[in-house]
Design a protein around this motif. Structure first.
Motif, short mmCIF file in Angstrom:
data_model
loop_
_atom_site.label_atom_id
_atom_site.label_comp_id
_atom_site.label_asym_id
_atom_site.label_seq_id
_atom_site.Cartn_x
_atom_site.Cartn_y
_atom_site.Cartn_z
N LEU A 26 42.58 34.24 32.23
CA LEU A 26 42.78 34.96 33.32
C LEU A 26 42.42 36.29 33.11
CD1 LEU A 26 46.29 33.17 34.13
CD2 LEU A 26 44.21 32.88 35.54
N ARG A 27 42.38 36.70 31.82
CA ARG A 27 42.09 38.13 31.48
C ARG A 27 40.83 38.83 31.86
NH1 ARG A 27 44.58 38.45 25.46
NH2 ARG A 27 46.82 38.41 25.91
N ARG A 28 39.84 37.61 32.12
CA ARG A 28 38.65 38.26 32.32
C ARG A 28 38.39 38.91 33.67
NH1 ARG A 28 35.60 32.63 30.99
NH2 ARG A 28 36.28 32.52 28.54
N GLY A 29 38.22 40.40 33.48
CA GLY A 29 38.21 41.07 34.94
C GLY A 29 39.49 41.57 35.64
N HIS A 30 40.75 41.09 35.14
CA HIS A 30 42.14 41.37 35.65
C HIS A 30 42.87 41.63 34.64
CE1 HIS A 30 39.94 38.24 38.39
NE2 HIS A 30 40.88 38.80 39.33
N LYS A 31 44.15 42.72 35.08
CA LYS A 31 45.10 42.85 34.11
C LYS A 31 46.41 42.10 34.70
CE LYS A 31 47.66 46.81 32.81
NZ LYS A 31 48.03 48.24 32.87
N LEU A 32 46.78 41.50 33.72
CA LEU A 32 47.95 40.51 33.85
C LEU A 32 49.09 41.48 33.98
CD1 LEU A 32 46.95 37.52 31.67
CD2 LEU A 32 46.44 37.67 34.05
N PRO A 33 50.06 40.97 35.14
CA PRO A 33 51.28 41.60 35.11
C PRO A 33 52.18 41.10 34.26
CG PRO A 33 50.93 40.03 36.98
CD PRO A 33 49.74 40.17 36.30
N SER A 34 53.48 41.61 33.88
CA SER A 34 54.35 41.20 32.76
C SER A 34 54.82 39.85 33.11
CB SER A 34 55.36 42.26 32.72
OG SER A 34 56.14 42.52 33.70
N ASP A 35 55.09 39.59 34.43
CA ASP A 35 55.67 38.30 34.78
C ASP A 35 54.73 37.18 35.11
OD1 ASP A 35 55.23 39.41 37.10
OD2 ASP A 35 56.83 39.12 38.03
N TRP A 36 53.54 37.23 34.66
CA TRP A 36 52.24 36.46 35.13
C TRP A 36 52.68 34.90 34.71
CZ3 TRP A 36 49.45 33.33 32.09
CH2 TRP A 36 49.70 33.46 30.62
N LEU A 37 53.16 34.64 33.60
CA LEU A 37 53.33 33.34 33.11
C LEU A 37 54.25 32.56 34.10
CD1 LEU A 37 52.48 30.86 31.29
CD2 LEU A 37 54.12 31.90 29.63
N ARG A 38 55.55 33.43 34.44
CA ARG A 38 56.42 32.61 35.10
C ARG A 38 56.24 32.32 36.54
NH1 ARG A 38 61.24 32.66 32.13
NH2 ARG A 38 61.48 34.42 30.65
N ASN A 39 55.12 33.28 37.11
CA ASN A 39 54.51 33.07 38.48
C ASN A 39 53.48 32.33 38.50
OD1 ASN A 39 56.90 34.50 39.47
ND2 ASN A 39 55.76 36.60 39.02
N LEU A 40 52.86 31.84 37.45
CA LEU A 40 51.63 31.12 37.29
C LEU A 40 51.23 29.91 38.01
CD1 LEU A 40 48.65 31.27 36.19
CD2 LEU A 40 49.64 30.05 34.21
N ASN A 41 50.70 29.81 39.04
CA ASN A 41 50.46 28.26 39.90
C ASN A 41 49.39 27.44 39.11
OD1 ASN A 41 52.06 28.97 42.00
ND2 ASN A 41 50.54 30.44 42.78
N ILE A 42 49.89 26.28 38.69
CA ILE A 42 49.09 25.37 38.02
C ILE A 42 48.62 24.33 38.70
CG2 ILE A 42 48.80 24.26 35.67
CD1 ILE A 42 50.12 26.37 34.40
N ARG A 43 47.63 23.47 38.84
CA ARG A 43 47.27 22.20 39.40
C ARG A 43 46.90 21.54 37.98
NH1 ARG A 43 43.53 21.32 44.34
NH2 ARG A 43 42.04 22.00 42.70
N ILE A 44 47.44 20.25 37.93
CA ILE A 44 47.12 19.33 36.79
C ILE A 44 46.19 18.19 37.24
CG2 ILE A 44 47.63 18.11 34.67
CD1 ILE A 44 50.31 20.27 34.55
N THR A 45 45.26 17.88 36.57
CA THR A 45 44.57 16.51 37.08
C THR A 45 44.07 15.89 35.72
OG1 THR A 45 43.64 17.43 39.01
CG2 THR A 45 42.57 15.44 38.13
N VAL A 46 44.70 14.58 35.29
CA VAL A 46 44.31 13.74 34.44
C VAL A 46 43.38 12.61 34.51
CG1 VAL A 46 45.23 12.40 32.49
CG2 VAL A 46 46.57 14.30 33.35
N SER A 47 42.23 12.62 33.99
CA SER A 47 41.35 11.42 34.25
C SER A 47 41.16 10.59 33.18
CB SER A 47 39.99 12.19 34.80
OG SER A 47 39.04 11.02 34.86
N ALA A 48 41.81 9.37 33.30
CA ALA A 48 41.43 8.24 32.01
C ALA A 48 40.62 7.57 32.07
CB ALA A 48 42.87 7.58 31.92
N ALA A 49 39.69 7.19 31.23
CA ALA A 49 38.58 6.06 31.27
C ALA A 49 39.01 5.07 30.39
CB ALA A 49 37.26 6.61 30.90
N ALA A 50 39.32 3.85 30.68
CA ALA A 50 39.89 2.64 29.93
C ALA A 50 38.79 1.89 29.31
CB ALA A 50 40.88 2.07 30.68
N ASP A 51 38.78 1.53 28.18
CA ASP A 51 37.96 0.59 27.56
C ASP A 51 38.80 -0.67 27.27
OD1 ASP A 51 36.42 -0.83 26.03
OD2 ASP A 51 35.62 0.80 24.76
#
Length: 389
Positions: A347-372
């Protein structure tokens, strides 16, 4: 002139004789006389660090050295690390202690909670210690209790800690980091993950003359600003290892229609795509893993029926489980306000993070599993003798 020539030759011969007499070859003239002091060195390979607020307690172990393979263990206290080291030397009865070959440092629980800043600073400054020294933290107890093991005389703390590193390379329960990696993580992100050990008794598990202590990796200690503020254990620790791309596999058991399966799960780390939404940072995280079917156990109530789990169902179960585990890890990071996953790097690339950035961070998680289905074994092994009928 001849008298002057002979006088000069005589002076030259006397000078050469004086030089040979001062060459340090000893009384008997042996070329090995200079090795006498080296033979008396005891190389410290494992160091324990404890503190209760009033000074520092260091415990040192040489590991098995010498012809008889004997190990020397010492424990002394001092006002600071340097004085504790001097006290260790003063109480050593078997030669001079040499600290430049320390391979492992173990910190007790209380010392880690009070803060490892003085220890990290000392290792960076002192010429006798190296930044590639591996760091461990105990989830309970003191480091001296582990290094000064009262059990079998053959106990070697150095071998124990080396085996922990080998274990973590196979199982994704944790990872062993060194002082350099820990210092860089704290400097860059203010948080770091350190291998967490649990002391356990050897009674009933390891054959020794007397029960003693050993240690097993159980997860990660979370350092924030140099102090231990929490832990990741069990499934959370394994999910963090998969997220960070650490070596080792995760073993999970799933109940499926018709029986139970045991999977080995591995991955190469998460892909992170940063974005900003109205000035608020966001991350899209994708974790791809591979699952291998290792064991199957048919349901005893399904007598006479074959058990062949559906790969699609297995993939869905793994994806749901790991998504929940990663959500728990990120929730822990937010609640502690400790970026031990190094999310700020993206996130630091080209941006200055505010002090509370982590608590307000929006995260979307996708897990992809390939079964053998499991190393070319696509159906359960036939046991009734009619595999080719």
């Amino acid at each position: 002139m001849k008298g002057l020539f002979f006088h000069r030759c005589l002076c030259l011969l006397l000078l050469l004789a004086l030089c040979f007499s001062c060459a340090g070859c000893g009384v008997k003239g042996s070329i090995y006389a200079n090795y006498r002091e080296l033979d008396q060195l005891r190389l410290i390979r494992a160091l324990g660090y404890d503190t209760s607020g009033a000074g520092v307690t260091l415990s040192a172990s040489t590991g098995k050295q010498g012809e008889n393979g004997e190990s020397l263990s010492l424990c002394r206290s001092g006002e600071n690390i340097l004085k504790a080291m001097d006290s260790l030397q003063a109480y050593s009865t078997e030669g001079r202690l040499f600290f430049s070959h320390i391979q492992h440092v173990v910190a007790g629980r209380e010392a880690a909670e009070r803060g490892l800043g003085p220890l990290l600073d000392f290792v960076e400054r002192d010429v006798r210690t190296r930044l590639d020294t591996e760091l461990f933290i105990l989830c309970e107890g003191t480091a001296s209790s582990l290094l000064m093991n009262p059990g079998d005389d053959s106990y070697d703390a150095t071998e124990l800690l080396s085996s922990v590193k080998q274990d973590t390379s196979l199982r994704a329960v944790s990872r062993v980091s060194n002082f350099r990696e820990t210092a860089v993580a704290l400097s860059e992100y203010g948080a770091a993950l350190v291998c967490l050990l649990r002391p356990v008794t050897t009674e009933g598990s390891v054959r020794l003359e007397e029960p003693g202590l050993t240690a097993v990796p159980v997860g990660y200690a979370i350092l924030k600003d140099g102090s231990m503020v929490g832990v990741l254990e069990g499934r959370q620790a394994e999910a963090a290892s998969l997220f960070l791309g650490y070596p080792g596999t995760v073993i999970r058991e799933f109940s499926m229609p018709g029986g139970t399966v045991i999977l080995r799960i591995s991955g190469t780390g998460a892909e992170i795509r940063p974005s900003w939404q109205n000035g608020t940072p966001a991350l899209d995280i994708t974790l791809r893993v591979t699952t291998v079917l290792s064991e199957t156990e048919p349901d005893p109530s399904q007598t006479g029926q074959s058990f062949s789990p559906d790969p699609g169902a297995l993939e869905g179960a793994v994806e749901q489980m790991l998504t929940e585990n990663l959500q728990d890890v990120i929730a822990c990071s937010k609640s502690l306000d400790a970026d031990f996953l190094a999310l700020a790097k993206q996130l630091r690339r080209g941006h200055k993070l505010p002090s509370d950035w982590l608590r307000n961070l929006n995260i979307r998680i996708t897990v992809s599993a390939a079964a053998d289905r499991g190393y070319d074994l696509y159906t359960p092994m036939e046991l009734k003798g009619d595999a080719h009928s």
